[in-house]
Design a protein around this motif. Sequence first.
Motif, mmCIF file in Angstrom:
data_model
loop_
_atom_site.group_PDB
_atom_site.id
_atom_site.type_symbol
_atom_site.label_atom_id
_atom_site.label_comp_id
_atom_site.label_asym_id
_atom_site.label_seq_id
_atom_site.Cartn_x
_atom_site.Cartn_y
_atom_site.Cartn_z
ATOM 1 N N ASN A 284 -6.092 0.382 -4.129
ATOM 2 C CA ASN A 284 -5.403 0.540 -2.849
ATOM 3 C C ASN A 284 -6.355 1.027 -1.769
ATOM 4 O O ASN A 284 -6.353 0.555 -0.638
ATOM 5 N N PHE B 150 -7.668 -0.987 1.651
ATOM 6 C CA PHE B 150 -7.365 -0.436 2.976
ATOM 7 C C PHE B 150 -8.635 -0.258 3.790
ATOM 8 O O PHE B 150 -8.664 -0.505 4.997
ATOM 9 N N ASP C 35 -5.986 7.886 -0.440
ATOM 10 C CA ASP C 35 -5.526 6.895 -1.412
ATOM 11 C C ASP C 35 -4.140 7.316 -1.867
ATOM 12 O O ASP C 35 -3.984 8.269 -2.635
ATOM 13 N N GLN D 30 0.851 -1.183 0.000
ATOM 14 C CA GLN D 30 0.000 0.000 0.000
ATOM 15 C C GLN D 30 0.892 1.241 0.000
ATOM 16 O O GLN D 30 1.688 1.409 -0.905
ATOM 17 N N ASN E 221 3.864 0.589 -3.910
ATOM 18 C CA ASN E 221 2.408 0.683 -4.056
ATOM 19 C C ASN E 221 1.851 -0.173 -5.189
ATOM 20 O O ASN E 221 2.331 -0.112 -6.322
#
Length: 224
Positions: free
Chosen positions: A113, A117, A129, A14, A19
């Motif tokens: 992402n 989360f 984000d 993340q 990422n």
Amino acid sequence: MERNSEDSPTLVAQTGPLNGQRWIIREELTIGREESCSIVVPSRQVSRLHARISFSSQGPVIEDSGSKNGTHLNGKLLGVPTVLQDGDVIQIALAQQFLFMSSDATLPLETSNLVAFNQVTQRKRLRLDSRAHRVWVMENEIEPPLSAAQFQLLELLYEKQGRVVSRSDLIQAVWAEEQAIGVSEQALDALVRRLRDRLAAFDPAHNYIITVRGHGVRMDNPPS
């Protein structure tokens, strides 16, 4: 024993330099700065061999490998080897965050992402984000977007929600190690003030950025 990929636990990168990358955990994984590691995190904050994930009869186990800047699991410093649970969030120093999913089938390939989360953080007043550099406050997206410096400051506080981040760590995160030496306390204070103003424009009833005198700054981001 070989595992079916759909039944294999998965690690999803993340916030941080990795990422969006993902690893199906079929065997022991090592995480660190050294090129020989299974997952290489290119940051000076990360030790050469920082942490490892191995298998036990109870499932995948994460342990810190004596790293300098620590490994956190769900916001708490990892002290002993711990069995990972679906939705656990792993933080490697201040450099890289991972989401652990107990099965690859539980996380669609196109899941963003932010969605991944949110599966483990509930719906917060403020959401971020990292991949898209987008921020929502009370479900309203901040437009125009935050400046690069404001976003980097908010991103670090977001990763460390509820914990105090020192002023020196904030300066290094925003201005990078090479430039941080010449950054004054006043410059950081001005940046924090501008960020507070941007957030207050969308939610004037709540102060997200809390200064803890003599220690640093923390984020207060309760559920919406």
